[in-house]
Design a protein around this motif. Structure first.
Motif, PDB file in Angstrom:
ATOM      1  N   PHE A 167      31.314  94.067 -62.457  1.00 56.36           N
ATOM      2  CA  PHE A 167      32.452  93.422 -63.094  1.00 56.36           C
ATOM      3  C   PHE A 167      33.415  94.312 -63.882  1.00 56.36           C
ATOM      4  O   PHE A 167      33.607  94.264 -65.024  1.00 56.36           O
ATOM      5  CB  PHE A 167      31.969  92.568 -63.971  1.00 56.36           C
ATOM      6  CG  PHE A 167      31.183  91.491 -63.367  1.00 56.36           C
ATOM      7  CD1 PHE A 167      31.762  90.417 -63.214  1.00 56.36           C
ATOM      8  CD2 PHE A 167      29.762  91.365 -63.175  1.00 56.36           C
ATOM      9  CE1 PHE A 167      31.227  89.452 -62.430  1.00 56.36           C
ATOM     10  CE2 PHE A 167      29.211  90.367 -62.794  1.00 56.36           C
ATOM     11  CZ  PHE A 167      29.736  89.066 -62.198  1.00 56.36           C
ATOM     12  N   TYR A 168      33.979  95.427 -63.104  1.00 59.21           N
ATOM     13  CA  TYR A 168      34.972  96.101 -63.608  1.00 59.21           C
ATOM     14  C   TYR A 168      34.272  96.955 -65.049  1.00 59.21           C
ATOM     15  O   TYR A 168      34.968  96.368 -66.035  1.00 59.21           O
ATOM     16  CB  TYR A 168      36.193  95.819 -63.754  1.00 59.21           C
ATOM     17  CG  TYR A 168      36.838  94.787 -62.585  1.00 59.21           C
ATOM     18  CD1 TYR A 168      37.426  95.548 -61.632  1.00 59.21           C
ATOM     19  CD2 TYR A 168      37.046  93.643 -62.530  1.00 59.21           C
ATOM     20  CE1 TYR A 168      37.947  95.135 -60.504  1.00 59.21           C
ATOM     21  CE2 TYR A 168      37.327  92.803 -61.431  1.00 59.21           C
ATOM     22  CZ  TYR A 168      38.039  93.666 -60.200  1.00 59.21           C
ATOM     23  OH  TYR A 168      38.397  93.082 -59.191  1.00 59.21           O
ATOM     24  N   PRO A 169      33.275  97.744 -64.638  1.00 64.50           N
ATOM     25  CA  PRO A 169      32.548  98.196 -65.850  1.00 64.50           C
ATOM     26  C   PRO A 169      33.608  99.207 -66.863  1.00 64.50           C
ATOM     27  O   PRO A 169      33.190  99.293 -68.168  1.00 64.50           O
ATOM     28  CB  PRO A 169      31.376  99.038 -65.520  1.00 64.50           C
ATOM     29  CG  PRO A 169      32.083  99.400 -63.894  1.00 64.50           C
ATOM     30  CD  PRO A 169      32.831  98.139 -63.554  1.00 64.50           C
ATOM     31  N   ASP A 170      34.580  99.611 -66.346  1.00 63.48           N
ATOM     32  CA  ASP A 170      35.623 100.703 -67.182  1.00 63.48           C
ATOM     33  C   ASP A 170      36.722  99.797 -67.934  1.00 63.48           C
ATOM     34  O   ASP A 170      37.239 100.255 -68.875  1.00 63.48           O
ATOM     35  CB  ASP A 170      36.142 101.783 -66.246  1.00 63.48           C
ATOM     36  CG  ASP A 170      35.159 102.579 -65.735  1.00 63.48           C
ATOM     37  OD1 ASP A 170      34.131 102.834 -66.263  1.00 63.48           O
ATOM     38  OD2 ASP A 170      35.170 102.826 -64.559  1.00 63.48           O
ATOM     39  N   LEU A 171      36.556  98.525 -67.653  1.00 64.06           N
ATOM     40  CA  LEU A 171      37.730  97.512 -68.123  1.00 64.06           C
ATOM     41  C   LEU A 171      37.266  96.860 -69.280  1.00 64.06           C
ATOM     42  O   LEU A 171      36.258  96.086 -69.209  1.00 64.06           O
ATOM     43  CB  LEU A 171      38.525  96.738 -67.154  1.00 64.06           C
ATOM     44  CG  LEU A 171      39.335  95.612 -67.448  1.00 64.06           C
ATOM     45  CD1 LEU A 171      40.588  96.393 -67.972  1.00 64.06           C
ATOM     46  CD2 LEU A 171      39.579  94.706 -66.514  1.00 64.06           C
ATOM     47  N   ASP A 172      38.276  96.907 -70.286  1.00 60.51           N
ATOM     48  CA  ASP A 172      37.683  96.129 -71.657  1.00 60.51           C
ATOM     49  C   ASP A 172      38.763  95.135 -71.850  1.00 60.51           C
ATOM     50  O   ASP A 172      38.490  94.081 -72.295  1.00 60.51           O
ATOM     51  CB  ASP A 172      37.795  96.940 -72.961  1.00 60.51           C
ATOM     52  CG  ASP A 172      36.508  98.125 -72.744  1.00 60.51           C
ATOM     53  OD1 ASP A 172      35.311  98.006 -72.421  1.00 60.51           O
ATOM     54  OD2 ASP A 172      36.841  99.233 -73.034  1.00 60.51           O
ATOM     55  N   THR A 173      40.127  95.400 -71.643  1.00 54.89           N
ATOM     56  CA  THR A 173      41.112  94.719 -72.152  1.00 54.89           C
ATOM     57  C   THR A 173      41.877  94.426 -71.136  1.00 54.89           C
ATOM     58  O   THR A 173      42.494  95.394 -70.473  1.00 54.89           O
ATOM     59  CB  THR A 173      41.685  95.193 -73.422  1.00 54.89           C
ATOM     60  OG1 THR A 173      40.656  95.540 -74.434  1.00 54.89           O
ATOM     61  CG2 THR A 173      42.905  94.457 -74.204  1.00 54.89           C
ATOM     62  N   ILE A 174      42.776  93.111 -70.934  1.00 60.32           N
ATOM     63  CA  ILE A 174      43.839  92.923 -70.086  1.00 60.32           C
ATOM     64  C   ILE A 174      44.923  92.490 -71.365  1.00 60.32           C
ATOM     65  O   ILE A 174      44.863  91.454 -71.881  1.00 60.32           O
ATOM     66  CB  ILE A 174      43.472  91.637 -69.319  1.00 60.32           C
ATOM     67  CG1 ILE A 174      42.552  92.133 -68.246  1.00 60.32           C
ATOM     68  CG2 ILE A 174      44.826  91.278 -68.335  1.00 60.32           C
ATOM     69  CD1 ILE A 174      41.234  91.264 -68.601  1.00 60.32           C
ATOM     70  N   LEU A 175      46.049  93.202 -71.147  1.00 65.96           N
ATOM     71  CA  LEU A 175      47.304  92.994 -71.829  1.00 65.96           C
ATOM     72  C   LEU A 175      48.193  92.171 -70.961  1.00 65.96           C
ATOM     73  O   LEU A 175      48.566  92.520 -69.805  1.00 65.96           O
ATOM     74  CB  LEU A 175      47.876  94.333 -72.474  1.00 65.96           C
ATOM     75  CG  LEU A 175      46.969  95.173 -73.390  1.00 65.96           C
ATOM     76  CD1 LEU A 175      47.859  96.630 -73.611  1.00 65.96           C
ATOM     77  CD2 LEU A 175      46.272  94.547 -74.480  1.00 65.96           C
ATOM     78  N   ASP A 177      33.877  85.942 -70.018  1.00 66.20           N
ATOM     79  CA  ASP A 177      33.026  86.327 -71.120  1.00 66.20           C
ATOM     80  C   ASP A 177      33.207  87.747 -71.907  1.00 66.20           C
ATOM     81  O   ASP A 177      32.921  87.909 -73.153  1.00 66.20           O
ATOM     82  CB  ASP A 177      31.514  85.742 -70.842  1.00 66.20           C
ATOM     83  CG  ASP A 177      30.473  86.123 -72.018  1.00 66.20           C
ATOM     84  OD1 ASP A 177      30.599  85.186 -72.848  1.00 66.20           O
ATOM     85  OD2 ASP A 177      29.697  87.118 -72.033  1.00 66.20           O
ATOM     86  N   GLU A 178      33.186  88.478 -70.633  1.00 67.20           N
ATOM     87  CA  GLU A 178      33.186  89.955 -71.040  1.00 67.20           C
ATOM     88  C   GLU A 178      34.375  90.780 -71.290  1.00 67.20           C
ATOM     89  O   GLU A 178      34.411  91.681 -71.903  1.00 67.20           O
ATOM     90  CB  GLU A 178      32.318  90.809 -69.837  1.00 67.20           C
ATOM     91  CG  GLU A 178      30.816  90.373 -69.737  1.00 67.20           C
ATOM     92  CD  GLU A 178      30.276  91.055 -68.760  1.00 67.20           C
ATOM     93  OE1 GLU A 178      30.884  91.951 -68.020  1.00 67.20           O
ATOM     94  OE2 GLU A 178      28.946  90.972 -68.540  1.00 67.20           O
ATOM     95  N   LYS A 179      35.537  90.110 -70.739  1.00 65.91           N
ATOM     96  CA  LYS A 179      36.829  90.922 -71.014  1.00 65.91           C
ATOM     97  C   LYS A 179      37.691  90.085 -72.184  1.00 65.91           C
ATOM     98  O   LYS A 179      37.615  88.977 -72.172  1.00 65.91           O
ATOM     99  CB  LYS A 179      37.713  90.849 -69.722  1.00 65.91           C
ATOM    100  CG  LYS A 179      36.910  91.392 -68.511  1.00 65.91           C
ATOM    101  CD  LYS A 179      36.312  92.860 -68.789  1.00 65.91           C
ATOM    102  CE  LYS A 179      35.346  93.142 -67.503  1.00 65.91           C
ATOM    103  NZ  LYS A 179      34.738  94.414 -67.711  1.00 65.91           N
ATOM    104  N   VAL A 180      38.415  91.165 -72.881  1.00 66.61           N
ATOM    105  CA  VAL A 180      39.504  90.535 -73.898  1.00 66.61           C
ATOM    106  C   VAL A 180      40.714  90.508 -73.408  1.00 66.61           C
ATOM    107  O   VAL A 180      41.266  91.589 -72.629  1.00 66.61           O
ATOM    108  CB  VAL A 180      39.184  91.709 -75.073  1.00 66.61           C
ATOM    109  CG1 VAL A 180      40.265  90.991 -76.156  1.00 66.61           C
ATOM    110  CG2 VAL A 180      38.020  91.748 -75.686  1.00 66.61           C
TER     111      VAL A 180
END
Length: 269
Positions: free
Chosen positions: A92-100, A57-60
């Motif tokens: 939940f990996y607070p510094d992480l926004d995006t997985i490419l 839900d939180e990561k792109v």
């Protein structure tokens, strides 16, 4: 709106997500793509699925190099990333926004610091990478290959997300945010000694259950040790008991205790 309203709302949203039912297709995806999940006790699988719902839900996720993202890709990566969060208080990996996600290994410009301090620059073929701010990059082919064999000691998702944990305490140096301040002294002593031991083994071409890439620097040592802890826990515990114990305390898991009872598990390394 106060900061307490913001964080209170996030906690409520996460609690709501964690209590939702698991999508019915996840079981089949993980049975096919992430057999490690099948080795977990039932309670751990339930916790894993709950944390995966928050993570997804939180990561792109973004497909790169022509890769079309699917639910299978997202679930496969999320499951392995969330294994590292089991049993722990986590943001939940607070510094992480995006997985490419690339379809295959990709080429990137970068610097490589060798065990002897030599820095080389140039274009490098990569299976994945973890950025200090906001991004993890993965090759889907290598995600699949790393998850397929739960005992080979190589898992690109475990590796790159260990770097994310390392970065939560500041610049990646092999010392993630530990549960208690009192743990840092033993962590530094044990991991420092084990890192030096691996450097010597690589230099003298002696075998070690830890991959030689861990001799690159302390941050890579922690990432490689994490892969080994989850995929080769029995030989790691036997050959490096103090290192295993530090990782057990940090991850609050005992994969050797589970793997030792698996039929056909490799106990010889």
């Amino acid at each position: 709106m106060t900061i307490w309203d913001i964080f209170g709302g996030r906690r409520r949203r996460r609690a709501r997500l964690m209590n939702q039912p698991t999508p019915p297709d996840w079981g089949a995806i993980l049975q096919r793509r992430v057999p490690f999940v099948g080795t977990l006790p039932a309670a751990d699988r339930d916790e894993l699925f709950a944390k995966m719902r928050v993570f997804l839900d939180e990561k792109v996720f973004e497909g790169c190099g022509g890769l079309e993202l699917t639910e299978e890709i997202r679930v496969t990566i999320a499951a392995q990333a969330c294994v590292l969060l089991l049993h722990r208080e986590t943001d939940f990996y607070p510094d992480l926004d995006t997985i490419l996600v690339y379809p295959h290994a990709y080429v990137a410009q970068g610097k490589h610091l060798g065990p002897d301090g030599t820095v080389t620059e140039g274009r490098q073929v990569r299976l994945g990478e973890s950025w200090a701010q906001g991004v993890v990059v993965l090759s889907w082919d290598d995600v699949v290959a790393g998850a397929a064999d739960v005992h080979d000691g190589h898992n690109v998702v475990f590796h790159e997300f260990a770097h994310q944990l390392d970065n939560e305490s500041g610049p990646g140096d092999g010392a993630p945010a530990l549960p208690r301040p009192s743990m840092y002294l033993a962590w530094a002593r044990v991991l420092g000694a084990e890192y030096q031991h691996l450097l010597q083994d690589v230099h003298r071409q002696r075998p070690n259950v830890l991959d030689a890439y861990g001799a690159t620097n302390p941050a890579e040592f922690f990432a490689v040790a994490t892969e080994t802890f989850f995929e080769k826990p029995v030989p790691l515990r036997r050959q490096h008991p103090e290192l295993y114990e530090q990782l057990r305390l940090f991850y609050q898991q005992d994969p050797a205790g589970i793997q030792a009872t698996e039929p056909g598990a490799d106990q010889t390394e």
